[in-house]
Scaffold this motif. Structure first.
Motif, mmCIF file in Angstrom:
data_model
loop_
_atom_site.group_PDB
_atom_site.id
_atom_site.type_symbol
_atom_site.label_atom_id
_atom_site.label_comp_id
_atom_site.label_asym_id
_atom_site.label_seq_id
_atom_site.Cartn_x
_atom_site.Cartn_y
_atom_site.Cartn_z
ATOM 1 N N VAL B 31 0.791 -1.268 -0.095
ATOM 2 C CA VAL B 31 -0.081 -0.112 -0.084
ATOM 3 C C VAL B 31 0.891 1.094 0.080
ATOM 4 C CG1 VAL B 31 -1.624 1.327 1.216
ATOM 5 C CG2 VAL B 31 -1.878 -1.166 1.001
ATOM 6 N N ARG B 32 0.341 2.169 -0.886
ATOM 7 C CA ARG B 32 1.045 3.513 -1.099
ATOM 8 C C ARG B 32 0.417 4.535 0.045
ATOM 9 N NH1 ARG B 32 3.984 6.343 -4.673
ATOM 10 N NH2 ARG B 32 3.565 5.081 -6.585
ATOM 11 N N ALA B 33 0.766 4.888 0.967
ATOM 12 C CA ALA B 33 0.055 5.664 2.090
ATOM 13 C C ALA B 33 -0.332 7.119 1.321
ATOM 14 C CB ALA B 33 0.950 5.849 3.346
ATOM 15 N N LYS B 34 0.550 7.868 0.767
ATOM 16 C CA LYS B 34 0.243 8.789 0.155
ATOM 17 C C LYS B 34 1.284 9.017 -0.989
ATOM 18 C CE LYS B 34 2.747 12.034 3.272
ATOM 19 N NZ LYS B 34 2.780 13.195 4.133
ATOM 20 N N ARG B 35 0.768 10.096 -1.887
ATOM 21 C CA ARG B 35 1.879 10.558 -3.184
ATOM 22 C C ARG B 35 3.193 10.607 -2.870
ATOM 23 N NH1 ARG B 35 -0.126 11.350 -8.371
ATOM 24 N NH2 ARG B 35 1.370 13.097 -8.592
ATOM 25 N N GLY B 36 4.158 9.856 -3.399
ATOM 26 C CA GLY B 36 5.435 10.385 -3.102
ATOM 27 C C GLY B 36 6.180 9.648 -2.068
ATOM 28 N N LEU B 37 5.514 8.798 -1.530
ATOM 29 C CA LEU B 37 6.032 7.523 -0.697
ATOM 30 C C LEU B 37 5.899 6.102 -1.552
ATOM 31 C CD1 LEU B 37 4.282 8.186 2.569
ATOM 32 C CD2 LEU B 37 6.401 8.961 2.135
ATOM 33 N N ASN B 38 6.889 5.361 -1.080
ATOM 34 C CA ASN B 38 6.905 3.689 -1.623
ATOM 35 C C ASN B 38 5.673 2.926 -1.182
ATOM 36 O OD1 ASN B 38 9.405 4.424 -2.968
ATOM 37 N ND2 ASN B 38 10.339 3.692 -0.966
ATOM 38 N N HIS B 39 5.430 2.048 -2.023
ATOM 39 C CA HIS B 39 4.476 0.733 -1.489
ATOM 40 C C HIS B 39 5.067 0.396 -0.446
ATOM 41 C CE1 HIS B 39 2.534 1.904 -5.415
ATOM 42 N NE2 HIS B 39 1.273 1.432 -4.977
#
Lengths: 255, 111
Positions: B31-39
């Motif tokens: 899961v990607r918590a928000k844009r810009g973070l890794n899955h």
């Protein structure tokens, strides 16, 4: 049921929207602990909770419109069968998974038309609730239609059961898109929509999916109505007995 | 949970053997918590196919708005390292491989 006064149109109209959701949520939650897999059970429970959440907002709005004569809980848990105005579809019981998905598929397809239409309701509160519900309905439809397709285009056995479920439920779908006096008055006020205006869109949506599922749109025949005026099938009373038991047995109880 | 797969006249008998006989296969969920973070790996779900795996992951792991994007990978497709003693322990006594081991001359400034 007596015709509501002009001021009574909106709360009575909102009440029927809420009743559809509450009764459907109760039916879905019967499936908890009976799902084919834990994950699917959770998906069904999520849909039930979404429906319940919208129902709660709408009941609270009804309570507010009525001037606080009854609370949302009292509306949900202390009305008798004849006072519920949900459509007959949502109170229908299920014997297997295909029944659950068939009922949900018809309802979700309806909500995918209804809520976007109500987003432009002249009533700001109803429009706001509709905007939230429309998003949820799109996902619910993807889930239920996905299962209808998977079962319909699955094995001989799954297709047989899915088709049987659709055939059994079909006679309760006409009520969704049949306008009565209250619908027409709510639409004329600009707060509601006339469900018959959405009939073609609903039929197209359902037809397209059943086509993909290699299932047959059930033949038109007798369509049962009566839910909107409180005349229900024999199943609602049993559902209410279970749903309302705690409040009836322990009046005023709180968690 | 396991199933009896019914025999249906006109259809080939379905036979599934091995560990996953009669159960939906397992999928790993990222899961990607928000844009810009890794899955990030968050767990696994059972599902019959990739599409339902994504839906099940949505209902299992993002119902409190934990994510904005989901990846699922069939667990059987994940290849793992093994023999951890030989693989990793040789690195345990080589702290000088950390860049922090060295003194950084003042002239270098902020790295």
């Amino acid at each position: 049921m007596t015709a509501p006064t002009a001021a009574g149109v909106l709360p009575t109209y909102v009440l029927r929207l809420a009743d559809d959701l509450l009764i459907n949520a109760q039916r879905l939650s019967e499936f908890i602990t009976r799902g084919p897999e834990l994950e699917e059970e959770l998906a069904i429970a999520n849909t039930a909770l979404d429906n319940l959440g919208v129902a709660q907002q709408l009941y609270e709005y009804v309570s507010e419109l009525e001037g606080g004569a009854r609370t949302a809980d009292e509306i949900a848990f202390l009305r008798a069968e004849r006072e519920f105005t949900n459509c007959l579809l949502v109170e229908q019981p299920h014997a297997d998974f295909a029944d659950v998905m068939g009922r949900q598929f018809f309802l979700d397809a309806w909500h995918c038309e209804l809520w976007p239409a109500l987003e432009s309701s002249g009533d700001a509160t109803l429009a706001a609730v509709a905007a939230k519900a429309a998003k949820e309905a799109r996902y619910h439809f993807r889930h239920s239609a996905g299962w209808v397709i998977r079962l319909g285009d699955g094995t001989v056995e799954s297709a047989k059961r899915m088709q049987r479920a659709l055939n059994t439920l079909w006679k309760f779908t006409g009520e969704l898109t049949t306008a009565d006096e209250l619908d027409r008055r709510a639409a004329a006020q600009g707060s509601g929509v006339d469900p018959s205006d959405l009939q073609a869109a609903w039929q197209d949506r359902v037809g397209e999916m059943l086509d993909e599922a290699q299932l047959t749109v059930p033949a038109d025949r007798y369509q049962a109505t009566g839910g909107r005026s409180g005349r229900h099938t024999e199943h609602l009373g049993h559902l209410l007995a279970e749903m309302q038991f705690m409040q009836r047995a322990y009046p005023g109880m709180e968690w | 949970m396991t199933y009896e797969i019914p025999e249906v006249p006109g259809e080939e008998k379905v036979v599934i053997t091995g560990e996953t006989a009669g159960v939906w296969p397992l999928w790993e969920v990222f899961v990607r918590a928000k844009r810009g973070l890794n899955h990030i790996h968050v767990g696994s779900v059972h599902a019959a196919d990739a599409e339902t795996a994504v839906q099940n992951a949505r209902d299992t792991y993002t119902r409190r708005y934990e994510g904005v994007s989901i990846w699922v990978v069939a667990s059987a497709e994940i290849h793992t390292s093994d023999d951890s003693a030989a693989m990793f322990e040789p690195f345990a006594d080589k702290p000088y491989r950390h860049p922090t081991f060295y003194e950084i001359p003042d002239e270098v400034g902020q790295l």
